[in-house]
Structures are given as structure tokens and as C-alpha cells.
Design a protein around this motif. Structure first.
Motif, PDB file in Angstrom:
ATOM      1  N   TYR A 114      83.333  35.317  78.570  1.00 28.93           N
ATOM      2  CA  TYR A 114      84.667  34.785  78.284  1.00 28.93           C
ATOM      3  C   TYR A 114      85.347  34.320  79.571  1.00 28.93           C
ATOM      4  CZ  TYR A 114      89.547  34.677  76.691  1.00 28.93           C
ATOM      5  OH  TYR A 114      90.837  34.296  76.401  1.00 28.93           O
ATOM      6  N   ASP A 154      80.216  40.276  76.740  1.00 27.57           N
ATOM      7  CA  ASP A 154      80.989  39.191  76.132  1.00 27.57           C
ATOM      8  C   ASP A 154      82.224  38.854  76.962  1.00 27.57           C
ATOM      9  OD1 ASP A 154      79.182  39.063  74.095  1.00 27.57           O
ATOM     10  OD2 ASP A 154      80.487  39.927  72.557  1.00 27.57           O
ATOM     11  N   ALA A 155      82.823  39.865  77.588  1.00 28.92           N
ATOM     12  CA  ALA A 155      84.007  39.624  78.414  1.00 28.92           C
ATOM     13  C   ALA A 155      83.651  38.850  79.679  1.00 28.92           C
ATOM     14  CB  ALA A 155      84.682  40.943  78.766  1.00 28.92           C
ATOM     15  N   MET A 172      80.676  44.453  74.511  1.00 30.89           N
ATOM     16  CA  MET A 172      82.015  44.086  74.983  1.00 30.89           C
ATOM     17  C   MET A 172      81.995  43.709  76.467  1.00 30.89           C
ATOM     18  SD  MET A 172      84.580  46.906  73.344  1.00 30.89           S
ATOM     19  CE  MET A 172      84.294  47.560  71.716  1.00 30.89           C
ATOM     20  N   VAL A 231      89.627  42.466  74.895  1.00 27.98           N
ATOM     21  CA  VAL A 231      90.450  42.505  73.681  1.00 27.98           C
ATOM     22  C   VAL A 231      89.796  41.679  72.581  1.00 27.98           C
ATOM     23  CG1 VAL A 231      92.649  41.780  72.681  1.00 27.98           C
ATOM     24  CG2 VAL A 231      92.608  42.941  74.899  1.00 27.98           C
ATOM     25  N   ARG A 232      89.349  40.503  72.944  1.00 33.11           N
ATOM     26  CA  ARG A 232      88.716  39.619  71.963  1.00 33.11           C
ATOM     27  C   ARG A 232      87.433  40.219  71.416  1.00 33.11           C
ATOM     28  NH1 ARG A 232      88.150  33.215  72.309  1.00 33.11           N
ATOM     29  NH2 ARG A 232      86.433  32.875  70.872  1.00 33.11           N
ATOM     30  N   ALA A 233      86.588  40.762  72.296  1.00 32.87           N
ATOM     31  CA  ALA A 233      85.292  41.305  71.876  1.00 32.87           C
ATOM     32  C   ALA A 233      85.436  42.602  71.098  1.00 32.87           C
ATOM     33  CB  ALA A 233      84.409  41.529  73.102  1.00 32.87           C
ATOM     34  N   SER A 234      86.541  43.322  71.321  1.00 32.81           N
ATOM     35  CA  SER A 234      86.715  44.634  70.679  1.00 32.81           C
ATOM     36  C   SER A 234      87.144  44.522  69.223  1.00 32.81           C
ATOM     37  CB  SER A 234      87.743  45.464  71.445  1.00 32.81           C
ATOM     38  OG  SER A 234      89.063  44.984  71.232  1.00 32.81           O
ATOM     39  N   LYS A 235      87.605  43.328  68.818  1.00 30.76           N
ATOM     40  CA  LYS A 235      88.022  43.096  67.423  1.00 30.76           C
ATOM     41  C   LYS A 235      89.052  44.124  66.954  1.00 30.76           C
ATOM     42  CE  LYS A 235      83.509  41.066  66.244  1.00 30.76           C
ATOM     43  NZ  LYS A 235      83.880  39.809  66.842  1.00 30.76           N
ATOM     44  N   GLY A 262      91.491  39.976  78.610  1.00 25.29           N
ATOM     45  CA  GLY A 262      91.524  39.205  77.375  1.00 25.29           C
ATOM     46  C   GLY A 262      90.164  39.153  76.697  1.00 25.29           C
ATOM     47  N   GLY A 263      89.098  39.108  77.516  1.00 24.68           N
ATOM     48  CA  GLY A 263      87.757  39.085  76.956  1.00 24.68           C
ATOM     49  C   GLY A 263      87.411  40.387  76.243  1.00 24.68           C
TER      50      GLY A 263
END
Length: 214
Positions: free
Chosen positions: A32, A28-29, A25, A74-78, A71-72
Motif C-alpha cells: 500500500y 499488504d501495508a 497485514m 487499517v485497510r488490510a485489517s478490515k 493507513g495500509g
């Protein structure tokens, strides 16, 4: 050149597990943030304008980076985390198992992150530098580039005593700066040593680089 998180500068710490985060996470963030900022800059330059860092004050740029990083995550955490409303504490709302509410703070170069109020609890801090598009970075205010590069991410729990608080009426107003003890309480989980603004001959750089040579 497509930018991405340097995986060699990611490291696991148990505090990530405590908060419901992961090394994936965190990395990936970072990627992002780069993807969105590069997309914005490309559109601005295509239209004959300037890059984002030239259009907004540094404080606003820091806020944008913090919001994008949120936001990154949140997106990576699924589904593990959700974004709170803008300017609302905390920035990240834990939704999944073991996912804690987390506040995000951002600072430029080796400045200490700060906010307006003392907010104890889980924190995630980012620090970034301004380099060129290839990541070439030189230390010093006069050598700043136009492209933000995240050089450090820290995670940890902060207490009231980890902040230095001041309230100057009519001037800077309320300010709660994470102090030296607070920075020590935050564990480094990402550090881009190639863009680290600390002196390579200093103790701080040696201590940080030692974390990634094990």
C-alpha cells in the motif's frame, strides 16, 4: 514497474498474534505504501516536478511513510484497526478481537527509531532506504536514490528501559531513542535482504538473513 512486498521476506512471529496483526497485514501495508508513493511521484513527474523525496526533508518523509503504513494496516485489517488522529498516541487503535493499540515509528537506513517521549507498549517499527525505481541500492549516504523502499518491519512490546531519553533545552529538545535492548525486543517480521543497508559481511546481516532461510 509496479512494486509490491516480497513475500519471501515475510515471516510469522507469535507477537503478531498477540497484537491482532498478521503476516498478510504486514505485507499488504508495505505494498500500500509503495502504491501511494509511486502514484504521487508519477503525478509530480508528469507535471514536470521532482519526486516526493526531493521535495521534503527526510524527517517529514519518514512521517509520511509512517502515516501511509498506518493507513495500509487499517485497510488490510478490515475493521480490526482504526487510525488515530494525526500526532496522537498511539497511531493505531485496536478495534477487533485481540487487536491492541500500537505505536508506529520510522527510521532511515539502520538508524534506530525515535520519538519525543518514552512510550512503553506495543510498537511497530519501519526502516527504509532510498534506492532507484528498480530497487537498486548502494550503501552509504552519498549513494542514496530517490525512491523509498521499506527494508525492515519489526513488532514487539517495549518498556521504559528500552528507550534512551535526553532533554537538551534550546537544542534538540526531548528525544526518546529505542536502544539496542529495545531493538532486540522487537521481532523482525519483514526484511527485504536485497535492500538491507547492513554490511553483508557483518554479524547483523548474517543473523537477519538466518531468520529467512529456515
Amino acid at each position: 514497474m509496479k512494486r509490491s512486498c516480497s513475500k519471501k521476506f515475510l515471516r510469522h512471529d507469535s507477537v503478531l498474534d498477540d497484537f491482532g496483526l498478521s503476516v498478510q497485514m504486514i505485507g499488504d501495508a508495505v505494498t500500500y505504501v509503495y502504491d501511494i508513493l509511486d502514484s504521487i511521484d508519477a503525478k509530480l513527474l508528469e507535471a514536470g516536478g521532482e519526486q516526493l523525496s526531493e521535495l521534503v526533508e527526510l524527517a517529514n518523509l519518514s512521517a509520511i511513510i509512517g502515516n501511509l503504513y498506518r493507513g495500509g494496516i487499517v485497510r488490510a485489517s478490515k475493521g480490526g484497526f482504526a487510525a488515530n488522529a494525526p500526532h496522537t498516541y498511539p497511531d493505531l487503535l485496536g478495534r477487533g478481537n485481540d487487536c491492541k493499540d500500537i505505536e508506529i515509528k520510522v527510521a532511515l537506513e539502520n538508524n534506530k527509531p525515535k520519538g519525543h517521549l518514552i512510550k512503553p507498549g506495543p510498537h511497530l517499527t519501519l526502516r527504509y532506504v532510498l534506492a532507484d525505481g528498480n530497487g537498486n541500492h548502494q550503501r552509504g549516504k552519498d549513494n542514496r536514490g530517490k525512491v523509498p523502499w521499506i527494508w525492515e518491519v519489526r513488532v514487539g512490546g517495549l518498556k521504559d528501559g528500552h528507550f534512551n531519553f535526553s532533554n537538551t533545552e534550546g537544542d534538540s529538545g526531548k528525544t526518546a531513542v529505542i536502544n539496542a535492548d529495545g531493538m532486540k525486543a522487537l521481532k523482525i517480521v519483514y526484511c527485504d535482504l536485497e535492500r538491507c543497508p547492513l554490511s553483508p559481511n557483518g554479524r547483523g546481516f548474517r543473523e537477519v538473513s538466518g531468520l529467512f532461510s529456515r
